[in-house]
Enzyme design. Structure first.
Site, PDB file in Angstrom:
ATOM      1  N   LYS A 183     -40.013 -19.908  71.371  1.00 35.11           N
ATOM      2  CA  LYS A 183     -39.970 -18.671  72.153  1.00 35.11           C
ATOM      3  C   LYS A 183     -38.831 -17.764  71.665  1.00 35.11           C
ATOM      4  CE  LYS A 183     -37.630 -18.749  76.176  1.00 35.11           C
ATOM      5  NZ  LYS A 183     -36.559 -17.779  76.477  1.00 35.11           N
ATOM      6  N   ASN A 184     -37.645 -18.352  71.495  1.00 34.40           N
ATOM      7  CA  ASN A 184     -36.478 -17.521  71.195  1.00 34.40           C
ATOM      8  C   ASN A 184     -36.459 -17.009  69.762  1.00 34.40           C
ATOM      9  OD1 ASN A 184     -35.712 -17.686  73.798  1.00 34.40           O
ATOM     10  ND2 ASN A 184     -34.105 -19.233  73.485  1.00 34.40           N
ATOM     11  N   ARG A 215     -34.868 -10.545  80.046  1.00 34.92           N
ATOM     12  CA  ARG A 215     -33.676  -9.922  79.462  1.00 34.92           C
ATOM     13  C   ARG A 215     -33.828  -9.680  77.967  1.00 34.92           C
ATOM     14  NH1 ARG A 215     -28.953 -10.147  81.854  1.00 34.92           N
ATOM     15  NH2 ARG A 215     -28.147 -10.129  79.740  1.00 34.92           N
ATOM     16  N   CYS A 260     -28.097 -12.787  85.711  1.00 31.52           N
ATOM     17  CA  CYS A 260     -29.241 -13.653  86.007  1.00 31.52           C
ATOM     18  C   CYS A 260     -28.728 -14.984  86.507  1.00 31.52           C
ATOM     19  CB  CYS A 260     -30.154 -13.799  84.801  1.00 31.52           C
ATOM     20  SG  CYS A 260     -29.462 -14.846  83.534  1.00 31.52           S
ATOM     21  N   ARG A 275     -24.003 -12.182  81.819  1.00 30.08           N
ATOM     22  CA  ARG A 275     -24.711 -11.814  80.593  1.00 30.08           C
ATOM     23  C   ARG A 275     -24.685 -10.313  80.274  1.00 30.08           C
ATOM     24  NH1 ARG A 275     -30.190 -15.126  80.174  1.00 30.08           N
ATOM     25  NH2 ARG A 275     -29.765 -14.841  77.964  1.00 30.08           N
ATOM     26  N   PRO A 276     -23.497  -9.796  79.992  1.00 32.57           N
ATOM     27  CA  PRO A 276     -23.403  -8.373  79.618  1.00 32.57           C
ATOM     28  C   PRO A 276     -24.016  -8.128  78.235  1.00 32.57           C
ATOM     29  CG  PRO A 276     -21.276  -9.444  79.333  1.00 32.57           C
ATOM     30  CD  PRO A 276     -22.193 -10.478  79.948  1.00 32.57           C
ATOM     31  N   VAL A 277     -24.219  -6.842  77.891  1.00 36.45           N
ATOM     32  CA  VAL A 277     -24.761  -6.506  76.560  1.00 36.45           C
ATOM     33  C   VAL A 277     -23.790  -5.604  75.792  1.00 36.45           C
ATOM     34  CG1 VAL A 277     -27.204  -6.860  77.089  1.00 36.45           C
ATOM     35  CG2 VAL A 277     -26.158  -4.634  77.559  1.00 36.45           C
ATOM     36  N   ASP A 278     -22.483  -5.720  76.147  1.00 34.23           N
ATOM     37  CA  ASP A 278     -21.477  -4.858  75.522  1.00 34.23           C
ATOM     38  C   ASP A 278     -21.401  -5.042  74.005  1.00 34.23           C
ATOM     39  OD1 ASP A 278     -20.543  -7.446  76.385  1.00 34.23           O
ATOM     40  OD2 ASP A 278     -18.539  -6.867  75.735  1.00 34.23           O
ATOM     41  N   LEU A 279     -21.651  -6.252  73.523  1.00 35.58           N
ATOM     42  CA  LEU A 279     -21.539  -6.481  72.069  1.00 35.58           C
ATOM     43  C   LEU A 279     -22.652  -5.766  71.315  1.00 35.58           C
ATOM     44  CD1 LEU A 279     -20.690 -10.303  72.103  1.00 35.58           C
ATOM     45  CD2 LEU A 279     -19.097  -8.385  71.890  1.00 35.58           C
ATOM     46  N   ASP A 300     -29.093 -24.508  75.925  1.00 34.63           N
ATOM     47  CA  ASP A 300     -30.456 -24.562  76.471  1.00 34.63           C
ATOM     48  C   ASP A 300     -30.953 -25.998  76.668  1.00 34.63           C
ATOM     49  OD1 ASP A 300     -30.443 -21.838  76.515  1.00 34.63           O
ATOM     50  OD2 ASP A 300     -31.704 -21.576  74.745  1.00 34.63           O
ATOM     51  N   ILE A 360     -20.927 -21.838  77.087  1.00 36.20           N
ATOM     52  CA  ILE A 360     -21.560 -20.560  76.738  1.00 36.20           C
ATOM     53  C   ILE A 360     -21.755 -19.674  77.977  1.00 36.20           C
ATOM     54  CG2 ILE A 360     -23.552 -19.464  75.592  1.00 36.20           C
ATOM     55  CD1 ILE A 360     -22.051 -21.339  73.694  1.00 36.20           C
ATOM     56  N   ARG A 416     -42.375 -19.603  81.428  1.00 40.90           N
ATOM     57  CA  ARG A 416     -41.750 -18.625  80.537  1.00 40.90           C
ATOM     58  C   ARG A 416     -41.429 -19.242  79.181  1.00 40.90           C
ATOM     59  NH1 ARG A 416     -36.968 -15.267  82.974  1.00 40.90           N
ATOM     60  NH2 ARG A 416     -37.189 -14.512  80.847  1.00 40.90           N
TER      61      ARG A 416
HETATM   62  C1  EPZ Z   1     -30.008 -16.350  73.653  1.00 42.86           C
HETATM   63  O1  EPZ Z   1     -29.617 -15.511  74.720  1.00 42.86           O
HETATM   64  C2  EPZ Z   1     -31.200 -17.132  74.151  1.00 42.86           C
HETATM   65  N1  EPZ Z   1     -32.260 -16.199  74.497  1.00 42.86           N
HETATM   66  C3  EPZ Z   1     -30.805 -17.981  75.346  1.00 42.86           C
HETATM   67  O2  EPZ Z   1     -31.909 -18.764  75.716  1.00 42.86           O
HETATM   68  C4  EPZ Z   1     -29.652 -18.916  74.926  1.00 42.86           C
HETATM   69  O3  EPZ Z   1     -29.217 -19.636  76.054  1.00 42.86           O
HETATM   70  C5  EPZ Z   1     -28.501 -18.102  74.351  1.00 42.86           C
HETATM   71  O4  EPZ Z   1     -28.968 -17.259  73.267  1.00 42.86           O
HETATM   72  C6  EPZ Z   1     -27.363 -18.956  73.821  1.00 42.86           C
HETATM   73  O5  EPZ Z   1     -27.843 -19.826  72.840  1.00 42.86           O
HETATM   74  C7  EPZ Z   1     -33.049 -15.712  73.544  1.00 42.86           C
HETATM   75  O6  EPZ Z   1     -32.904 -16.005  72.363  1.00 42.86           O
HETATM   76  C8  EPZ Z   1     -34.143 -14.798  73.955  1.00 42.86           C
HETATM   77  P1  EPZ Z   1     -25.870 -14.702  73.736  1.00 42.86           P
HETATM   78  P2  EPZ Z   1     -28.593 -14.312  74.488  1.00 42.86           P
HETATM   79  O7  EPZ Z   1     -25.829 -13.246  73.538  1.00 42.86           O
HETATM   80  O8  EPZ Z   1     -28.850 -13.719  73.164  1.00 42.86           O
HETATM   81  C9  EPZ Z   1     -21.983 -13.438  76.185  1.00 42.86           C
HETATM   82  C10 EPZ Z   1     -33.374 -19.813  77.255  1.00 42.86           C
HETATM   83  O9  EPZ Z   1     -33.264 -20.647  78.192  1.00 42.86           O
HETATM   84  N2  EPZ Z   1     -22.271 -12.070  75.754  1.00 42.86           N
HETATM   85  O10 EPZ Z   1     -25.693 -15.600  72.566  1.00 42.86           O
HETATM   86  O11 EPZ Z   1     -28.646 -13.440  75.683  1.00 42.86           O
HETATM   87  C11 EPZ Z   1     -23.030 -13.959  77.147  1.00 42.86           C
HETATM   88  O12 EPZ Z   1     -22.796 -13.545  78.475  1.00 42.86           O
HETATM   89  C12 EPZ Z   1     -32.390 -18.696  77.078  1.00 42.86           C
HETATM   90  O13 EPZ Z   1     -34.321 -19.822  76.453  1.00 42.86           O
HETATM   91  C13 EPZ Z   1     -21.376 -11.049  76.044  1.00 42.86           C
HETATM   92  O14 EPZ Z   1     -20.330 -11.278  76.670  1.00 42.86           O
HETATM   93  O15 EPZ Z   1     -27.234 -15.118  74.481  1.00 42.86           O
HETATM   94  C14 EPZ Z   1     -22.896 -15.452  76.964  1.00 42.86           C
HETATM   95  O16 EPZ Z   1     -21.836 -15.943  77.728  1.00 42.86           O
HETATM   96  C15 EPZ Z   1     -31.466 -18.485  78.203  1.00 42.86           C
HETATM   97  N3  EPZ Z   1     -21.677  -9.773  75.653  1.00 42.86           N
HETATM   98  C16 EPZ Z   1     -22.546 -15.582  75.478  1.00 42.86           C
HETATM   99  O17 EPZ Z   1     -22.075 -14.284  75.073  1.00 42.86           O
HETATM  100  C17 EPZ Z   1     -22.807  -9.480  74.948  1.00 42.86           C
HETATM  101  O18 EPZ Z   1     -23.029  -8.301  74.622  1.00 42.86           O
HETATM  102  C18 EPZ Z   1     -23.712 -15.958  74.568  1.00 42.86           C
HETATM  103  O19 EPZ Z   1     -24.822 -15.103  74.847  1.00 42.86           O
HETATM  104  C19 EPZ Z   1     -23.708 -10.520  74.642  1.00 42.86           C
HETATM  105  C20 EPZ Z   1     -23.421 -11.817  75.052  1.00 42.86           C
END
Ligand code: EPZ
Length: 427
Positions: A22-23, A101, A125, A130-134, A314, A336, A406
């Site tokens: 999926k991911n 998301r 969630c 889970r911010p998207v600032d990066l 995960d 994480i 999902r």
């Molecule tokens: C991906 O989410 C996966 N989703 C998640 O799978 C997985 O848990 C996660 O990576 C970690 O491996 C998909 O691939 C669709 P991140 P993502 O950005 O990309 C913080 C599942 O169950 N962060 O690597 O959203 C964030 O809050 C799901 O299948 C910021 O602070 O994860 C987290 O603490 C759930 N700012 C950490 O980084 C940002 O702009 C890692 O998140 C982005 C992230």
């Protein structure tokens, strides 16, 4: 809403075919927005999130057709043809983003292709803020301008995106994917440092290369992209799902069973298999995948989640279910996400002995779990309840199983084929 009923206590044995991830599939689908030509993805899993992404892409103007087996619930088919000759709408609406998301993954491609994008800001969630600032900071460094209004991220790049050197302050899978896609159409060279190294990113990079992108450093923490004026059509097979692999491996381990995971790729789950071996589980690599078997006692082992190649977040909930029946104790640390312990009160209802201290949970193994009515709270939490239900005495009834749909393709069929007494009930 469907429920899943499990009558547990049977060792599972047989074969499980691992689906496409999926991911990996979600960013790969979003990549269709980068080109006027068609992108064909094969080995696509039948999942609710895949349908949500397909709906979102159609909203942006992609023509989508599926081929292969049709899912029972209108889910996606085995292969998908995604063709966006023109972007007709650059808005990713709240109704779709709130459901998934990963919709944020259209931000980079839309912006790179059209110079604008408007994406509903994903909220927090069940597993964290889970911010998207990066994503936003990275795209800003490529020359985009952002404005937040009415719950939407508005982005423009009137003069197009320009290559830059971006150093991520922390590892993010989604931000790496968004920036990688955007950089493919940016002018000049982009260097992305401290990127996530998850296999789904390598899979995306391979597909982008097949579409004409120039990317080096795949599998390392630095990706270098030479921007192109346009990308072209390609066909790509989605990589196998390492989280599904780990989940079924743990199902075999927890029930004292013997399952061959065909299509599983050992190099994607090394850290998980190491922990299973440490816990007393037999793991062998076969011609077709991985065989997981347990005859002796399960031992408690400590686990810390980390970015790839570490133990994946995960699989943290599923590992907790496994450890709940181990001899001795296990300390499971989540590094994480800040709130990924929602499964624990539900596991406790089945007799698990787990206490949470900050970012860690201390699991003291018990001899038996007992079936109970439990509620799924998010995708992987739900999987941990299924595992516990398979091992528990008596009946477990899991509600809110739409979370499972999902991310796990036909989970009850795959488990039933290995001898589990599991049934989906339509309320
Ligand atoms: C991906 O989410 C996966 N989703 C998640 O799978 C997985 O848990 C996660 O990576 C970690 O491996 C998909 O691939 C669709 P991140 P993502 O950005 O990309 C913080 C599942 O169950 N962060 O690597 O959203 C964030 O809050 C799901 O299948 C910021 O602070 O994860 C987290 O603490 C759930 N700012 C950490 O980084 C940002 O702009 C890692 O998140 C982005 C992230």
């Amino acid at each position: 809403m469907d429920k899943i009923r499990i009558r547990g206590g049977k060792p599972l044995s047989g074969t499980v075919q691992i689906s496409g991830a999926k991911n990996a599939a979600l960013p790969l689908m979003a990549a269709c927005l980068l080109t006027e030509e068609a992108l064909v993805l094969t080995n696509l899993p039948h999942l609710a999130d895949i349908s949500t992404m397909a709906n979102l892409l159609s909203q942006h103007g992609a023509n989508i057709s599926m081929a292969g087996e049709a899912g029972d619930n209108g889910h996606a088919g085995r292969s998908i043809n995604l063709h966006a000759p023109r972007i007709t709408d650059t808005t990713a609406p709240y109704e779709l983003v709130r459901r998934m998301r990963a919709s944020i993954l259209v931000l980079g491609p839309l912006l790179a292709r059209t110079g604008e994008a408007r994406v509903s800001l994903p909220g927090g969630c069940a597993i964290g803020a889970r911010p998207v600032d990066l994503h936003i900071k990275g795209l800003t460094q490529l020359g985009a301008e952002f404005e937040m209004a009415e719950g939407y991220i508005g982005a423009t790049a009137p003069n197009g995106l320009k290559g830059a050197h971006i150093v991520f302050p922390m590892v993010s899978v989604g931000a790496t994917e968004n920036l990688l896609m955007a950089a493919c159409l940016a002018e000049g060279e982009t260097t992305l440092s401290n990127v996530a190294r998850e296999p789904e990113i390598g899979d995306l990079a391979e597909c982008l290369i097949a579409m004409g992108a120039e990317i080096s450093g795949i599998g390392t923490d630095t990706l270098v992209v030479q921007g192109k004026k346009s990308l072209h059509s390609a066909e790509h097979a989605v990589v196998s799902d390492r989280i599904e692999t780990g989940t079924y491996a743990m199902a075999a381990a927890l029930t004292g069973g013997d399952i061959e995971l065909t299509g599983a790729r050992v190099e994607l789950v090394e850290a998980v298999l190491d922990k299973l071996r440490e816990a007393g589980v037999d793991v062998d690599v076969t011609d077709k995948g991985i065989r997981v078997k347990r005859e002796g006692a399960l031992r408690g082992v400590d686990v810390m989640t980390e970015p790839f190649p570490g133990f994946p977040t995960d699989l943290q909930a599923q590992m907790t279910a496994l450890m709940s029946m181990a001899d001795g104790a296990a300390m499971i640390t989540e590094s994480i996400f800040e709130n990924r312990f929602m499964h624990i009160p539900e596991l406790a209802r089945m007799g698990a002995n787990v206490t949470v201290h900050g970012a860690s949970s201390l699991v003291r193994g018990v001899d038996t779990l007992v079936g109970a009515p439990v509620m799924a709270t998010d995708l992987r939490a739900s999987a941990s309840l299924v595992l516990a239900g398979l091992a528990a005495k008596g009946e477990t009834m899991i509600s809110r199983v739409y979370h499972i749909d999902r991310g796990y393709e036909r989970i009850e069929e795959k488990l039933a084929a290995c001898g589990a007494d599991i049934e989906r009930l339509d309320e």
